[in-house]
Design an enzyme around this catalytic site. Structure first.
Site, short mmCIF file in Angstrom:
data_model
loop_
_atom_site.label_atom_id
_atom_site.label_comp_id
_atom_site.label_asym_id
_atom_site.label_seq_id
_atom_site.Cartn_x
_atom_site.Cartn_y
_atom_site.Cartn_z
N SER A 131 0.80 -1.24 0.00
CA SER A 131 0.00 0.00 0.00
C SER A 131 0.83 1.28 0.00
O SER A 131 0.29 2.35 -0.27
CB SER A 131 -0.94 -0.01 1.19
OG SER A 131 -0.21 -0.02 2.39
N HIS A 185 -5.48 -4.69 -0.16
CA HIS A 185 -5.56 -3.57 -1.11
C HIS A 185 -5.79 -4.02 -2.55
O HIS A 185 -5.87 -3.19 -3.45
CB HIS A 185 -4.27 -2.73 -1.05
CG HIS A 185 -4.23 -1.82 0.15
ND1 HIS A 185 -4.80 -0.58 0.17
CD2 HIS A 185 -3.69 -2.00 1.38
CE1 HIS A 185 -4.61 -0.02 1.36
NE2 HIS A 185 -3.93 -0.86 2.11
N LYS A 207 -11.95 -2.05 3.08
CA LYS A 207 -11.35 -1.15 2.10
C LYS A 207 -12.29 -1.02 0.90
O LYS A 207 -13.31 -0.36 1.00
CB LYS A 207 -9.93 -1.59 1.77
CG LYS A 207 -9.01 -1.30 2.97
CD LYS A 207 -7.63 -1.80 2.89
CE LYS A 207 -6.88 -1.38 4.15
NZ LYS A 207 -5.87 -2.33 4.57
#
Ligand SMILES: *Cc1c(COP(=O)(O)O)cnc(C)c1O
Length: 396
Positions: free
Chosen positions: A186, A214, A244
């Site tokens: 990330s 991610h 997320k």
């Protein structure tokens, strides 16, 4: 009376952090965490959330969450193994398995929690774990909890991984060896070299563990990094978060039925911590369904990511080598990075500075997280603020 030892410890360490300018002050949002946010009454373009697809504020998710509260209440009432498994939990797990193209899945209360749960359910002190040096903090803590020998390999360095896997295997010291990596890193937005990792794993009999926090919703047309490389049946543990791109909260492991069966009887947060509440589960299920129905949000995320990257690059900023919408803007010097981020804030862009020790010394950056919910107008405005502040601070 409070402990003097504790008081002294806290005072010393807090003063130390504040003296070095490293004490992080948290700004509460006075709005949803959408593409624009409000802090201290000020409206800002938000380039700091992990809400990649804008689903955290999606009306369709809010609607099913509200309905689930009406139907099931606000809490699950117990841990999963006593009687805190609602029919919604089972439906969520079936939906995750479908989304990930695996036999089964198990849901946890968060992605962090999931790494605490899954690694130590399988690995112990007679085992070894090969871990990328840039892996997420929750992977590091999960590895430590297992008491296995942790062998760090240089970031995405496949020669180093191969050499260390070979040495571990040939030492004959370990019952099991696991290789563990983030799917997408990330800080720089780079993608793990999964085809090579799987090849090395096959050569040396390694268990494979990919934390795709991610990558899900972002790569593989939404299904994640493992699917992106066509390796759905070659990776033992596919970890993800529901907080997320999915936009809600929670974490999961997707994999073979027997692995999931084992985690349901041996992973401690599943057994000893109350399960996800109804509203969140209902919202997660809807979110995953939306991702499986259409790539519209995914496509818009990439379009916006490419647009922002091009805009910043054309201005002369160093945006690194990201392979995902994550757009770092590398400034270098730590103090200058913090000043840059502060000036962006004053001008109306919220983009957090990230400095040592989160990233190597001298690579301080402002990290931008464009989402599907940003409009071109918002991105244009952000780019023009970047231009103004960049020139003002002699960065471009
Ligand atoms: C964000 C993140 C987590 C934690 O997920 P939460 O659901 O927020 O607890 C775990 N692993 C990785 C790689 C992450 O990026």
């Amino acid at each position: 009376m409070s402990s003097n030892v504790l008081d002294q410890f806290l005072q010393h360490h807090l003063d130390d952090l504040k003296g070095k300018g490293l004490y992080n002050v948290i700004d509460p949002l006075e709005s949803p965490n959408g593409s624009k946010i409000k802090i201290n009454g000020k409206e800002l373009i938000n380039l700091s959330s992990n809400n990649y697809l804008g689903l955290a504020t999606d009306e369709r998710l809010k609607e099913v969450a509200t309905k689930a509260i009406e139907e099931f209440g606000v809490g699950a009432g117990a841990v999963r193994t006593i009687n805190g498994t609602l029919s919604l939990h089972t439906k969520l797990e079936d939906t995750i398995a479908k989304f990930k193209h695996t036999e089964a899945a198990i849901a946890y209360q968060s992605g962090f929690n999931c790494n605490m749960a899954a690694i130590s359910a399988v690995m112990d002190k007679n085992d070894a774990i090969l871990s990328d040096e840039l892996n997420h903090a929750s992977i590091i803590d999960g590895c430590r909890l297992s008491k296995a020998k942790i062998i760090r390999f240089n970031h995405s360095d496949m020669d180093d991984l191969r050499a260390k896997a070979k040495a571990a295997k040939e030492s004959g010291q370990y019952n099991k060896i696991m290789v563990i990596t983030d799917g997408v890193f990330s800080m720089d937005g780079d993608v793990a070299k999964l085809p090579e990792i799987v090849e090395i794993a096959e050569e040396f009999d390694l268990i494979t563990y990919v934390d795709d926090a991610h990558g899900s919703g972002v790569l593989g047309k939404g299904a994640g990094t493992v699917k992106h490389f066509g390796l759905s049946d070659k990776v033992d543990f596919q970890i993800g978060t529901l907080s997320k791109a999915i936009g809600v909260v929670g974490g999961y492991v997707a994999g073979k039925q027997e692995l999931i069966d084992w985690l349901k009887v041996r992973s401690r947060p599943f057994l000893f911590s109350t399960s996800l509440p109804p509203a969140d589960i209902a919202a997660c299920i809807r979110s995953l369904e939306i991702l499986m129905e259409s790539t519209e949000l995914h496509d818009r995320l990439w379009e916006n990511g490419d647009y922002l990257k091009k805009g910043l690059k054309d201005l002369g900023f160093n945006i690194g080598d990201s392979e995902t919408p994550i757009t770092p803007c590398i400034i270098g010097d730590e103090t200058l990075t913090q000043t840059f981020s502060k000036r962006l804030y004053e001008e109306g862009v919220y983009a957090k500075s990230i400095v040592f020790p989160t990233v190597p010394q001298g690579t301080g950056r402002v990290r931008n997280m464009p989402t599907a919910a940003h409009t071109k107008e918002m991105l244009d405005e952000a780019i023009s603020i970047y231009e103004k502040v960049g020139k003002e601070l002699n960065i471009i």
